[in-house]
Design a protein around this motif. Sequence first.
Motif, PDB file in Angstrom:
ATOM      1  N   ALA A 256       0.824  -1.208   0.000  1.00 32.92           N
ATOM      2  CA  ALA A 256       0.000   0.000   0.000  1.00 32.92           C
ATOM      3  C   ALA A 256       0.855   1.255   0.000  1.00 32.92           C
ATOM      4  CB  ALA A 256      -0.938  -0.008   1.208  1.00 32.92           C
ATOM      5  N   LEU A 257       1.891   1.271   0.831  1.00 35.09           N
ATOM      6  CA  LEU A 257       2.745   2.456   0.925  1.00 35.09           C
ATOM      7  C   LEU A 257       3.550   2.674  -0.356  1.00 35.09           C
ATOM      8  CD1 LEU A 257       4.041   2.134   4.587  1.00 35.09           C
ATOM      9  CD2 LEU A 257       2.624   3.975   3.688  1.00 35.09           C
ATOM     10  N   VAL A 258       4.136   1.609  -0.889  1.00 36.85           N
ATOM     11  CA  VAL A 258       4.906   1.765  -2.117  1.00 36.85           C
ATOM     12  C   VAL A 258       3.997   2.228  -3.252  1.00 36.85           C
ATOM     13  CG1 VAL A 258       6.273   0.576  -3.873  1.00 36.85           C
ATOM     14  CG2 VAL A 258       6.701   0.120  -1.462  1.00 36.85           C
ATOM     15  N   ALA A 259       2.809   1.645  -3.354  1.00 35.01           N
ATOM     16  CA  ALA A 259       1.861   2.072  -4.388  1.00 35.01           C
ATOM     17  C   ALA A 259       1.451   3.529  -4.177  1.00 35.01           C
ATOM     18  CB  ALA A 259       0.635   1.166  -4.375  1.00 35.01           C
ATOM     19  N   GLY A 260       1.119   3.865  -2.945  1.00 30.67           N
ATOM     20  CA  GLY A 260       0.681   5.228  -2.656  1.00 30.67           C
ATOM     21  C   GLY A 260       1.756   6.268  -2.897  1.00 30.67           C
ATOM     22  N   TYR A 261       3.005   5.871  -2.671  1.00 28.00           N
ATOM     23  CA  TYR A 261       4.114   6.817  -2.774  1.00 28.00           C
ATOM     24  C   TYR A 261       4.749   6.874  -4.162  1.00 28.00           C
ATOM     25  CZ  TYR A 261       4.123   7.054   2.376  1.00 28.00           C
ATOM     26  OH  TYR A 261       3.792   7.246   3.695  1.00 28.00           O
ATOM     27  N   THR A 262       4.589   5.814  -4.973  1.00 30.83           N
ATOM     28  CA  THR A 262       5.276   5.776  -6.261  1.00 30.83           C
ATOM     29  C   THR A 262       4.364   5.945  -7.469  1.00 30.83           C
ATOM     30  OG1 THR A 262       5.152   3.357  -6.473  1.00 30.83           O
ATOM     31  CG2 THR A 262       7.067   4.278  -5.316  1.00 30.83           C
ATOM     32  N   LEU A 263       3.105   5.581  -7.352  1.00 31.54           N
ATOM     33  CA  LEU A 263       2.222   5.681  -8.514  1.00 31.54           C
ATOM     34  C   LEU A 263       1.928   7.129  -8.895  1.00 31.54           C
ATOM     35  CD1 LEU A 263      -0.355   2.809  -7.823  1.00 31.54           C
ATOM     36  CD2 LEU A 263       1.648   2.774  -9.325  1.00 31.54           C
ATOM     37  N   LYS A 264       2.082   8.035  -7.921  1.00 26.63           N
ATOM     38  CA  LYS A 264       1.809   9.455  -8.157  1.00 26.63           C
ATOM     39  C   LYS A 264       0.424   9.641  -8.780  1.00 26.63           C
ATOM     40  CE  LYS A 264       5.880  10.494  -6.616  1.00 26.63           C
ATOM     41  NZ  LYS A 264       6.036  11.064  -5.258  1.00 26.63           N
ATOM     42  N   ASN A 265      -0.503   8.871  -8.235  1.00 25.68           N
ATOM     43  CA  ASN A 265      -1.883   8.898  -8.732  1.00 25.68           C
ATOM     44  C   ASN A 265      -2.673   9.941  -7.948  1.00 25.68           C
ATOM     45  OD1 ASN A 265      -4.695   8.233  -9.131  1.00 25.68           O
ATOM     46  ND2 ASN A 265      -4.010   6.279  -9.992  1.00 25.68           N
ATOM     47  N   GLN A 266      -3.184  10.935  -8.631  1.00 24.74           N
ATOM     48  CA  GLN A 266      -3.896  12.029  -7.976  1.00 24.74           C
ATOM     49  C   GLN A 266      -5.186  11.569  -7.298  1.00 24.74           C
ATOM     50  OE1 GLN A 266      -5.331  14.896 -10.815  1.00 24.74           O
ATOM     51  NE2 GLN A 266      -5.896  13.335 -12.322  1.00 24.74           N
ATOM     52  N   HIS A 267      -5.633  10.384  -7.644  1.00 24.03           N
ATOM     53  CA  HIS A 267      -6.869   9.873  -7.058  1.00 24.03           C
ATOM     54  C   HIS A 267      -6.642   9.197  -5.709  1.00 24.03           C
ATOM     55  CE1 HIS A 267      -8.800  10.754 -10.883  1.00 24.03           C
ATOM     56  NE2 HIS A 267      -7.811  10.122 -11.485  1.00 24.03           N
ATOM     57  N   ILE A 268      -5.379   8.949  -5.343  1.00 22.57           N
ATOM     58  CA  ILE A 268      -5.069   8.357  -4.034  1.00 22.57           C
ATOM     59  C   ILE A 268      -4.980   9.475  -3.011  1.00 22.57           C
ATOM     60  CG2 ILE A 268      -3.408   7.034  -2.690  1.00 22.57           C
ATOM     61  CD1 ILE A 268      -2.541   5.647  -5.271  1.00 22.57           C
TER      62      ILE A 268
ATOM     63  N   TYR B 247      15.581  -4.211  -2.867  1.00 20.02           N
ATOM     64  CA  TYR B 247      15.290  -3.887  -1.470  1.00 20.02           C
ATOM     65  C   TYR B 247      15.058  -2.383  -1.304  1.00 20.02           C
ATOM     66  CZ  TYR B 247      16.440  -8.644  -0.066  1.00 20.02           C
ATOM     67  OH  TYR B 247      16.427 -10.011   0.099  1.00 20.02           O
ATOM     68  N   VAL B 248      15.864  -1.599  -1.981  1.00 21.19           N
ATOM     69  CA  VAL B 248      15.705  -0.143  -1.928  1.00 21.19           C
ATOM     70  C   VAL B 248      14.372   0.260  -2.545  1.00 21.19           C
ATOM     71  CG1 VAL B 248      16.617   2.062  -2.750  1.00 21.19           C
ATOM     72  CG2 VAL B 248      18.185   0.278  -1.963  1.00 21.19           C
ATOM     73  N   ASN B 249      14.049  -0.303  -3.709  1.00 23.35           N
ATOM     74  CA  ASN B 249      12.829   0.066  -4.422  1.00 23.35           C
ATOM     75  C   ASN B 249      11.566  -0.459  -3.759  1.00 23.35           C
ATOM     76  OD1 ASN B 249      14.397   1.359  -6.327  1.00 23.35           O
ATOM     77  ND2 ASN B 249      14.309  -0.320  -7.816  1.00 23.35           N
ATOM     78  N   SER B 250      11.727  -1.408  -2.844  1.00 22.23           N
ATOM     79  CA  SER B 250      10.567  -1.957  -2.133  1.00 22.23           C
ATOM     80  C   SER B 250      10.441  -1.406  -0.721  1.00 22.23           C
ATOM     81  CB  SER B 250      10.660  -3.493  -2.086  1.00 22.23           C
ATOM     82  OG  SER B 250      10.607  -4.039  -3.380  1.00 22.23           O
ATOM     83  N   SER B 251      11.275  -0.425  -0.383  1.00 19.50           N
ATOM     84  CA  SER B 251      11.208   0.228   0.928  1.00 19.50           C
ATOM     85  C   SER B 251      10.392   1.510   0.813  1.00 19.50           C
ATOM     86  CB  SER B 251      12.616   0.562   1.430  1.00 19.50           C
ATOM     87  OG  SER B 251      13.373  -0.611   1.628  1.00 19.50           O
ATOM     88  N   PRO B 252       9.209   1.562   1.418  1.00 22.81           N
ATOM     89  CA  PRO B 252       8.377   2.765   1.310  1.00 22.81           C
ATOM     90  C   PRO B 252       9.095   4.053   1.675  1.00 22.81           C
ATOM     91  CG  PRO B 252       7.103   0.988   2.253  1.00 22.81           C
ATOM     92  CD  PRO B 252       8.524   0.484   2.141  1.00 22.81           C
ATOM     93  N   LEU B 253       9.934   4.016   2.704  1.00 22.55           N
ATOM     94  CA  LEU B 253      10.550   5.271   3.134  1.00 22.55           C
ATOM     95  C   LEU B 253      11.550   5.829   2.114  1.00 22.55           C
ATOM     96  CD1 LEU B 253      13.569   4.360   4.186  1.00 22.55           C
ATOM     97  CD2 LEU B 253      12.366   3.849   6.304  1.00 22.55           C
ATOM     98  N   THR B 254      11.956   4.985   1.145  1.00 22.17           N
ATOM     99  CA  THR B 254      12.820   5.466   0.064  1.00 22.17           C
ATOM    100  C   THR B 254      12.152   6.599  -0.718  1.00 22.17           C
ATOM    101  OG1 THR B 254      13.864   3.292  -0.218  1.00 22.17           O
ATOM    102  CG2 THR B 254      13.996   4.801  -2.087  1.00 22.17           C
ATOM    103  N   PHE B 255      10.831   6.546  -0.814  1.00 22.70           N
ATOM    104  CA  PHE B 255      10.097   7.440  -1.706  1.00 22.70           C
ATOM    105  C   PHE B 255       9.394   8.590  -0.980  1.00 22.70           C
ATOM    106  CE2 PHE B 255      10.154   3.090  -3.346  1.00 22.70           C
ATOM    107  CZ  PHE B 255      10.865   3.286  -4.523  1.00 22.70           C
ATOM    108  N   VAL B 256       9.651   8.725   0.297  1.00 18.11           N
ATOM    109  CA  VAL B 256       8.984   9.782   1.054  1.00 18.11           C
ATOM    110  C   VAL B 256       9.515  11.153   0.637  1.00 18.11           C
ATOM    111  CG1 VAL B 256       8.629  10.801   3.328  1.00 18.11           C
ATOM    112  CG2 VAL B 256       8.468   8.321   3.040  1.00 18.11           C
ATOM    113  N   ASP B 257       8.606  12.006   0.203  1.00 19.17           N
ATOM    114  CA  ASP B 257       8.904  13.423  -0.027  1.00 19.17           C
ATOM    115  C   ASP B 257       7.619  14.193   0.218  1.00 19.17           C
ATOM    116  OD1 ASP B 257       7.294  13.311  -2.370  1.00 19.17           O
ATOM    117  OD2 ASP B 257       9.016  12.840  -3.630  1.00 19.17           O
ATOM    118  N   ALA B 258       7.652  15.470   0.014  1.00 14.56           N
ATOM    119  CA  ALA B 258       6.499  16.310   0.352  1.00 14.56           C
ATOM    120  C   ALA B 258       5.270  16.003  -0.474  1.00 14.56           C
ATOM    121  CB  ALA B 258       6.881  17.783   0.193  1.00 14.56           C
TER     122      ALA B 258
END
Length: 374
Positions: free
Chosen positions: A232-244, A290-301
């Motif tokens: 859920a976190l990786v999808a929410g943080y990487t898909l950049k989907n405005q509907h999420i 492992y890096v690409n599957s870590s949600p915190l890798t993609f955390v930004d504003a």
Amino acid sequence: MIRLIFSILLLLTALLILFPAPEYHLWLLAVISGEYCWVLALVALVVLGAGQRGDKNFIIGSIISAIGFLIFILPLFQASQISGKLGNDLDKAFPAKNSSEAAKPFSFAKLFAKTPPIGHSTRTYITYADTSLTLDFYPSKVKAPRPCVIVIHGGSWSSGDSQQLPELNNILAANGYNVASINYRMAPRWKSPAPVEDVENALKCLRAHAADLSIDTNRFVLLGRSAGGQIALVAGYTLKNQHIAGVIDFYDPADMVWGYSVPSSKLIMDSRKVMERYLGGTYAKVPQQYVNSSPLTFVDASVPPTLIIHGANDALVAYEHSRRLNEKLQQAGVPHYWLKLPWATHGFDYNINGPGGQLSTYAVLRFMAALGPK
């Protein structure tokens, strides 16, 4: 002697509220110990009042039973303390956009409540060349375009299904939210990021049928437990989907790199083997996975508001994962809240009406209200 032995067993069970379980079956017992603590507290009281006072072991057994009773009621007191400030804390983290008010965070009466089921339908949301995937749709009780929660089950990326822990789905539907609990492609046959692609396809399917399903397409929320929380976190943080509009994370491994370096006890779960099956090899072999599957890798504003829920006694997924994620979200200025449950272990929400189940359900409903229609 039987009373003394029973008292000792009760105390050992109670200690699972204070310390992480050292072994898999004891972890299962820890879920019961923490979330059905009031039942075990009553048992301890019965044992305390039983026995013959002339027995040489009576005093020792009584002391042990009394200590067990005090530990068993600890989660109730801790839940009451958290309940007293949870509403204000959530309001600060996620200012509500509507006036709907969730029920009281925790009440003793609700320990005995039952969750009425809501009917759901099953539909295929994507067909690949080698498999088809389904979701269970729980329609909102409110007959109008409403937000939709996409629920992603746990199970170490290799087991579980959309029927897992349906009680929260029922509660969300009863409170006016659509719920789509999805199945996804699992390890070892499929590797990361296949499940994230599945979430994206579920979103596409639900948007395509939004009119029929009464879905507000601007208010999708991803909710995952354990491995499902990572997805859920990786999808929410990487898909950049405005509907999420938001992500709800129950006890997920947010830092896969750190998690691999500090594995859980093999008596609980061979966490390295689990990760290798999902990511396609060891960290030395496929470090970028492992890096690409870590949600915190993609955390930004830019990432969606996030609700984190984790028990400090989690023996399967270390509490440290959520601390790290919370810190990254804080640094990035992302609206978020971390619900910390001192007594709770992995899967505590198995009992939706237990102290952890009540508090987490309240937090989810308040989070949804804050993200709801303006």
